[in-house]
Write an enzyme that holds these catalytic residues in place. Structure first.
Site, PDB file in Angstrom:
ATOM      1  CB  SER A 195      -0.850  -0.058   1.216  1.00 39.33           C
ATOM      2  OG  SER A 195      -1.584   1.212   1.356  1.00 39.33           O
ATOM      3  CE1 TYR A 248      -4.693  -2.596   4.598  1.00 39.88           C
ATOM      4  CE2 TYR A 248      -3.491  -0.180   4.171  1.00 39.88           C
ATOM      5  CZ  TYR A 248      -4.075  -1.799   3.449  1.00 39.88           C
ATOM      6  OH  TYR A 248      -4.244  -2.009   2.314  1.00 39.88           O
TER       7      TYR A 248
END
Length: 249
Positions: free
Chosen positions: A127, A140
């Site tokens: 990401s 995350y």
């Protein structure tokens, strides 16, 4: 004809990547926890296989069903958004179980085939949170940063065998319903303790007001480019916002 196995193809980046490789003549093993073809191409070059990356038995069964593969794309993941203080540790472990340990487990299962054959590519989808200081993403980001470190070291281990490992770093995409999946249909406010609320609102407003976003097709195209890269590049930002973050570093 080459074969790619992609995890997490029920929607989003994984589904678009499956379409992308299929359209370019590859055999595609599209895996997901609950198998369903949906709008994936109805083709004898695309097979849908059940795979839960958190279950060793499921990994073994999926790889047996898939047969030899040339490329592994570890795309399966679960989102997480919210203030760390308000995130239960059970949720933290759930995120790492899929986003980090699941990537490692599927990779470890595939490596003997790649090593013995002397070729293969592992693409780990992380990401753009790894590229900058993103609010409301502590858990995350930690799970994805772990995969970045894992991949960088793994690439060195595999190089003598002609096997590559790389990461693709997607930016923020408005069509994957990240926030909705992260809160199980609720609101990010549910994971924000009251003292953090004013700061969290400003952070979310800033995110919504950014001028660049990533499309699912950007990620699929970047995975394709990463698989075919011959320059030795390790990390591939995907989407204009991710590219801008990478350049800023």
């Amino acid at each position: 004809m080459q074969t790619v196995l992609i995890t997490g193809t029920s929607s989003g980046y994984g589904r678009e990547t499956a379409r992308h490789f299929h359209a370019r003549g590859w055999n595609v093993i599209a895996t997901m926890r609950t198998p369903h073809r949906g709008d994936l191409p109805d083709s004898d070059r695309l097979r849908v296989v059940g795979l839960d990356v958190t279950r060793p038995g499921s990994i073994d069964a999926a790889l047996t069903a898939a047969g030899p593969v040339d490329v592994l794309v570890n795309n399966a993941g679960v989102p997480s958004i919210g203030v760390f203080e308000g995130t239960p540790m059970a949720r933290v472990r759930e995120v790492f179980e899929t986003n980090t340990f699941g990537v490692m487990a599927v990779t470890q299962a595939v490596l003997p085939l790649f090593r013995e054959r002397g070729s293969g590519v592992v693409v780990n989808v992380t990401s753009s949170v790894v590229l900058g200081h993103m609010p409301l993403s502590a858990v995350y980001k930690a799970s994805k940063m772990a995969v970045e470190g894992f991949t960088a070291s793994l690439a060195l281990e595999l190089e003598p065998f002609g096997v590559r490992a790389v990461t693709v770093e997607p930016g923020a995409c408005l069509t994957t319903n990240f926030a909705g999946r992260a809160t199980h249909g609720g609101s990010p406010d549910d994971l924000v303790p009251e003292p953090y609320a004013p700061w969290a609102r400003k952070a979310m407003e800033a995110f919504a007001g950014q001028d660049l976003f990533t499309r699912e097709s950007d990620v699929a195209e970047t995975v394709w480019r990463a698989v075919h890269d011959t320059t030795g590049q390790l990390r591939f930002p995907a989407g204009p916002d991710a590219v801008r973050l990478a350049q800023a570093r």
